[in-house]
Write a protein that holds these residues in place. Sequence first.
Motif, PDB file in Angstrom:
ATOM      1  N   PHE A 105       0.730  -1.281   0.102  1.00 45.01           N
ATOM      2  CA  PHE A 105      -0.052   0.049   0.005  1.00 45.01           C
ATOM      3  C   PHE A 105       1.022   1.238  -0.063  1.00 45.01           C
ATOM      4  O   PHE A 105       1.790   1.383   0.749  1.00 45.01           O
ATOM      5  N   LYS A 106       0.519   2.184  -0.865  1.00 46.54           N
ATOM      6  CA  LYS A 106       1.248   3.477  -0.873  1.00 46.54           C
ATOM      7  C   LYS A 106       0.410   4.638  -1.509  1.00 46.54           C
ATOM      8  O   LYS A 106      -0.382   4.531  -2.375  1.00 46.54           O
ATOM      9  N   LEU A 107      -0.014   5.336  -0.185  1.00 48.38           N
ATOM     10  CA  LEU A 107      -0.893   6.392  -0.578  1.00 48.38           C
ATOM     11  C   LEU A 107      -0.334   7.696  -1.425  1.00 48.38           C
ATOM     12  O   LEU A 107      -0.065   8.590  -0.971  1.00 48.38           O
ATOM     13  N   VAL A 108      -0.443   7.516  -2.738  1.00 47.06           N
ATOM     14  CA  VAL A 108      -0.225   8.415  -3.623  1.00 47.06           C
ATOM     15  C   VAL A 108      -1.058   8.645  -4.597  1.00 47.06           C
ATOM     16  O   VAL A 108      -1.765   7.474  -5.136  1.00 47.06           O
ATOM     17  N   PHE A 109      -1.443   9.949  -5.059  1.00 48.81           N
ATOM     18  CA  PHE A 109      -2.564   9.961  -6.308  1.00 48.81           C
ATOM     19  C   PHE A 109      -1.684   9.430  -7.468  1.00 48.81           C
ATOM     20  O   PHE A 109      -0.889   9.957  -7.784  1.00 48.81           O
ATOM     21  N   PRO A 110      -2.414   8.323  -8.069  1.00 50.30           N
ATOM     22  CA  PRO A 110      -2.238   8.169  -9.618  1.00 50.30           C
ATOM     23  C   PRO A 110      -2.248   9.119 -10.301  1.00 50.30           C
ATOM     24  O   PRO A 110      -2.832  10.197 -10.440  1.00 50.30           O
ATOM     25  N   ASP A 111      -1.437   8.961 -11.399  1.00 52.44           N
ATOM     26  CA  ASP A 111      -1.374  10.133 -12.485  1.00 52.44           C
ATOM     27  C   ASP A 111      -2.469  10.404 -12.971  1.00 52.44           C
ATOM     28  O   ASP A 111      -2.800  11.401 -13.494  1.00 52.44           O
ATOM     29  N   ASN A 112      -3.382   9.330 -13.283  1.00 51.59           N
ATOM     30  CA  ASN A 112      -4.628   9.465 -13.881  1.00 51.59           C
ATOM     31  C   ASN A 112      -5.945   9.669 -13.159  1.00 51.59           C
ATOM     32  O   ASN A 112      -6.979   9.059 -13.416  1.00 51.59           O
ATOM     33  N   TYR A 113      -5.755   9.927 -11.951  1.00 50.12           N
ATOM     34  CA  TYR A 113      -6.782   9.896 -10.997  1.00 50.12           C
ATOM     35  C   TYR A 113      -7.961  10.727 -11.433  1.00 50.12           C
ATOM     36  O   TYR A 113      -9.021  10.468 -10.974  1.00 50.12           O
ATOM     37  N   ALA A 153      -9.209  10.777 -14.175  1.00 54.98           N
ATOM     38  CA  ALA A 153      -9.936   9.557 -15.276  1.00 54.98           C
ATOM     39  C   ALA A 153     -10.611   8.620 -14.338  1.00 54.98           C
ATOM     40  O   ALA A 153     -11.694   8.139 -14.349  1.00 54.98           O
ATOM     41  N   ILE A 154      -9.829   8.086 -13.231  1.00 53.34           N
ATOM     42  CA  ILE A 154     -10.261   7.295 -12.206  1.00 53.34           C
ATOM     43  C   ILE A 154     -11.708   7.835 -11.288  1.00 53.34           C
ATOM     44  O   ILE A 154     -12.602   7.150 -11.507  1.00 53.34           O
ATOM     45  N   LEU A 155     -11.466   9.168 -11.104  1.00 53.14           N
ATOM     46  CA  LEU A 155     -12.925   9.555 -10.403  1.00 53.14           C
ATOM     47  C   LEU A 155     -14.058   9.637 -11.185  1.00 53.14           C
ATOM     48  O   LEU A 155     -15.124   9.396 -10.909  1.00 53.14           O
ATOM     49  N   THR A 156     -13.699  10.363 -12.427  1.00 51.84           N
ATOM     50  CA  THR A 156     -14.848  10.393 -13.478  1.00 51.84           C
ATOM     51  C   THR A 156     -15.523   9.087 -13.609  1.00 51.84           C
ATOM     52  O   THR A 156     -16.720   8.861 -13.654  1.00 51.84           O
TER      53      THR A 156
END
Length: 232
Positions: A206-214, A216-219
Amino acid sequence: MGIVIKQSIKNTIITYIGFGIGAINTLFMYGQFLGDTYYGLVGFILSAANIMMPLMAFGVHNTLVKFYNEYETEEKKAQFLTFVLVLPLLIVLPVSLIGYLGYNQIAELLSKKNPIVYDYIWQIPVIGLCMGYFEIFYAWVKVHLQSVYGSFVKEVLLRILISISLFAVYFNFISPQQFVFALMGIYFLLLLTMFFYAMKVKLPHFKLVFPDNYKAILTYCFFIILSGSVAN
């Protein structure tokens, strides 16, 4: 024969077995063992929990399947998994707070036509949350091509445990009221079972870092929530 086809065949067989057990539970055991009042109560709780499930899961179960294989490194995959596991908390925490502060008002509103549901309203989001995180961990094993066990838990084990609980009511080991609480316990047990199996299949870092495409993920998550709510 490829692994996907083999698992599809096994999952189909498991689904039919689960359907058969579920049919026996629904057509014979629920009504005969619980009585109309508690059968209706259980139906209301599970229906409402199923409606809440896409919201409580924040659409993560579908999002995980869609985006997981786009990440090429284990570090990126770990970031993505941690991110999607945390996302449902954006809904869970506010809903929990609202439910805690306004439980009486919410329960009174939902129990106007059927007062018996008043004391059980709180179980709806709990079961919905268990369903949601079950689907998330089920999606985790799916992306690693290990879907058969999850399918068995979801389709067969769930219904077997319900059958056992219904027989417990029939033989007066538990009351219909206790069955309602046992049902919630069953969904929590299935969640734990799926969690430990998912960790066995692939233990993530586990690594709490925002992915680059966050974004697109949220949408995508929002679209899944909307489509899931409409479908339910």
